[in-house]
Design a protein around this motif. Structure first.
Motif, short mmCIF file in Angstrom:
data_model
loop_
_atom_site.label_atom_id
_atom_site.label_comp_id
_atom_site.label_asym_id
_atom_site.label_seq_id
_atom_site.Cartn_x
_atom_site.Cartn_y
_atom_site.Cartn_z
N LEU A 1 33.59 38.65 -8.87
CA LEU A 1 34.94 38.99 -8.44
C LEU A 1 35.25 38.56 -7.02
N SER A 2 36.46 38.10 -6.82
CA SER A 2 36.97 37.79 -5.48
C SER A 2 37.71 39.01 -4.93
N LEU A 3 37.76 39.09 -3.60
CA LEU A 3 38.56 40.11 -2.92
C LEU A 3 39.82 39.46 -2.37
N THR A 4 40.87 40.25 -2.22
CA THR A 4 42.09 39.74 -1.62
C THR A 4 41.93 39.69 -0.10
N GLU A 5 42.83 38.98 0.56
CA GLU A 5 42.80 38.91 2.02
C GLU A 5 42.95 40.30 2.63
N GLU A 6 43.80 41.12 2.02
CA GLU A 6 44.02 42.48 2.52
C GLU A 6 42.75 43.32 2.38
N GLN A 7 42.07 43.18 1.25
CA GLN A 7 40.83 43.93 1.04
C GLN A 7 39.75 43.50 2.03
N ILE A 8 39.65 42.19 2.26
CA ILE A 8 38.66 41.69 3.21
C ILE A 8 38.93 42.25 4.60
N ALA A 9 40.19 42.28 5.00
CA ALA A 9 40.55 42.84 6.30
C ALA A 9 40.18 44.31 6.38
N GLU A 10 40.35 45.02 5.27
CA GLU A 10 40.05 46.45 5.24
C GLU A 10 38.55 46.72 5.39
N THR A 11 37.73 45.82 4.89
CA THR A 11 36.27 46.01 4.99
C THR A 11 35.76 45.78 6.41
N LYS A 12 36.55 45.04 7.21
CA LYS A 12 36.14 44.67 8.59
C LYS A 12 34.87 43.80 8.59
N ARG A 13 34.65 43.08 7.50
CA ARG A 13 33.53 42.15 7.42
C ARG A 13 34.06 40.72 7.52
N THR A 14 33.13 39.77 7.57
CA THR A 14 33.48 38.36 7.72
C THR A 14 33.77 37.73 6.36
N LYS A 15 34.87 37.04 6.28
CA LYS A 15 35.24 36.34 5.04
C LYS A 15 34.30 35.17 4.80
N ILE A 16 33.96 34.96 3.53
CA ILE A 16 33.14 33.80 3.16
C ILE A 16 33.58 33.31 1.79
N THR A 17 33.46 32.02 1.56
CA THR A 17 33.84 31.43 0.28
C THR A 17 32.62 30.82 -0.40
N ILE A 18 32.39 31.23 -1.63
CA ILE A 18 31.33 30.63 -2.45
C ILE A 18 32.01 29.55 -3.31
N PRO A 19 31.66 28.30 -3.13
CA PRO A 19 32.39 27.22 -3.80
C PRO A 19 32.30 27.28 -5.32
N ALA A 20 33.35 26.80 -5.95
CA ALA A 20 33.36 26.67 -7.41
C ALA A 20 32.16 25.86 -7.86
N GLY A 21 31.57 26.25 -8.99
CA GLY A 21 30.42 25.53 -9.53
C GLY A 21 29.09 26.02 -9.03
N THR A 22 29.10 27.00 -8.11
CA THR A 22 27.84 27.53 -7.60
C THR A 22 27.06 28.21 -8.72
N TYR A 23 27.77 28.94 -9.58
CA TYR A 23 27.14 29.64 -10.71
C TYR A 23 27.68 29.11 -12.03
N THR A 24 26.88 29.21 -13.07
CA THR A 24 27.28 28.76 -14.41
C THR A 24 28.59 29.44 -14.81
N GLY A 25 29.55 28.63 -15.24
CA GLY A 25 30.83 29.16 -15.71
C GLY A 25 31.81 29.50 -14.61
N GLN A 26 31.45 29.25 -13.35
CA GLN A 26 32.35 29.58 -12.23
C GLN A 26 33.24 28.39 -11.92
N ASP A 27 34.51 28.47 -12.35
CA ASP A 27 35.42 27.35 -12.22
C ASP A 27 36.23 27.38 -10.93
N GLU A 28 36.25 28.53 -10.25
CA GLU A 28 37.05 28.67 -9.04
C GLU A 28 36.20 29.20 -7.89
#
Length: 320
Positions: free
Chosen positions: A215-242
């Motif tokens: 699952l991805s988090l929204t920008e608002e949720q990421i801001a609420e966690t006060k953690r650093t945003k990171i992106t795991i690229p599409a194709g990293t895991y089997t069946g992960q298209d986005e």
């Protein structure tokens, strides 16, 4: 008699010179990271091998097991110029301010801590069986979720469930994270939460054997966690298209000002020169690039600064 003494003295001096030359040809480093058997301990072993290879044996790195990042920072007080350790930047700040786990344990030595280079971040994964039909974190309501116990991922996962208002609607499985994939396969749980460098081995296994959505988090949720945003690229895991957009806890390799500039420069240079080869053997290194330098909130070692300036990497004024 005088000639004999002179010859002996000369021979001793020559031997000493050879010994010193031999000693200077090998720089000994102690690298302290994590518990044996963990992914971060394995990374330490990979860095040790890369430094040895990249310097033709000039660097000799001893990897030490650690009980965690706080211990790594605390040991700065008793270590010397050969000490390299890993920790999140936030803990360095806490040590220098004598706050959090360092309250009442302040030391002037903490002011001497300097960063070298980033390593893979602790990245949050909310892993859900495809059959559970969840596309966002709120969809975990009514599901059975395994958080594990006593880890960063477990505490962070519980915090997120509470932050997003679904903690009371989720059944928390009473099991260890090591059982997550098996439990997902046999339907005992709908989802599990794990934090580690990506690609995470347990997520790779789950994606290949069960079929999962991360699952991805929204920008608002990421801001609420006060953690650093990171992106795991599409194709990293089997069946992960986005791309997966989630949060992370940056982790950095540090030393202190006791290390000389040339050694810090060579350490940093060799790490970046060997990173591509390391990524060919262990994909988690492919998630490390100079964009992660922005996550280093404190000062870099002057030797490391020299490397980044030569490489054209933009640094903040507070990092120099």
């Amino acid at each position: 008699m005088f000639k004999r003494i002179s010859k002996t003295a000369c021979a001793a001096a020559a031997f000493a010179a050879v010994t010193l030359t031999g000693a200077s040809a090998e720089t000994r480093i102690t690298y302290k990271s994590a518990k044996a058997g963990s992914s971060y301990y394995q990374m330490a072993v990979e860095i040790a091998e890369a430094l040895k290879k990249g310097t033709d044996g000039e660097f000799s790195v001893t990897v030490e097991e650690s009980q965690g990042s706080v211990q790594n920072v605390m040991e700065v007080r008793a270590r010397g110029a050969d000490y390299v350790f890993t920790t999140p930047p936030a803990l360095v700040g806490a040590a220098q301010n004598a706050s959090g786990p360092f309250e009442g344990k302040g030391s002037d030595k903490f002011a001497e801590i300097r960063a070298l280079f980033p390593i893979p971040s602790l990245t949050m994964h909310f892993v859900v069986a495809e059959s559970a039909g969840a596309s966002k974190i709120e969809d975990l309501a009514g599901k059975t979720v395994l958080l594990g116990k006593g880890s960063f991922g477990a505490s962070e996962g519980e915090k997120y469930l509470e932050l997003f208002g679904i903690k009371d609607q989720v059944e928390i499985a009473d099991a260890e994270l090591s059982n997550a994939v098996a439990a997902l396969k046999n339907g005992q749980i709908d989802a599990f939460v794990t934090a580690g460098s990506w690609p995470a081995p347990n997520v790779i296994e789950a994606a290949a054997s069960v079929g999962v959505d991360v699952l991805s988090l929204t920008e608002e949720q990421i801001a609420e966690t006060k953690r650093t945003k990171i992106t795991i690229p599409a194709g990293t895991y089997t069946g992960q298209d986005e791309d997966i957009v989630t949060t992370s806890l940056p982790v950095v390799a540090y030393t202190t000002t006791a290390m000389d500039d040339d050694t810090a420069y060579q350490l940093t240079t060799t790490f970046w020169e060997q990173k591509e080869a390391m990524g060919g053997n262990a994909p988690w290194w492919n998630g490390v690039d100079t964009a992660l330098m922005a996550n280093i909130t404190g000062k870099l070692h002057p030797g490391a600064v020299r490397y980044y300036e030569e490489a054209g990497v933009e640094l903040g004024e507070a990092q120099k």
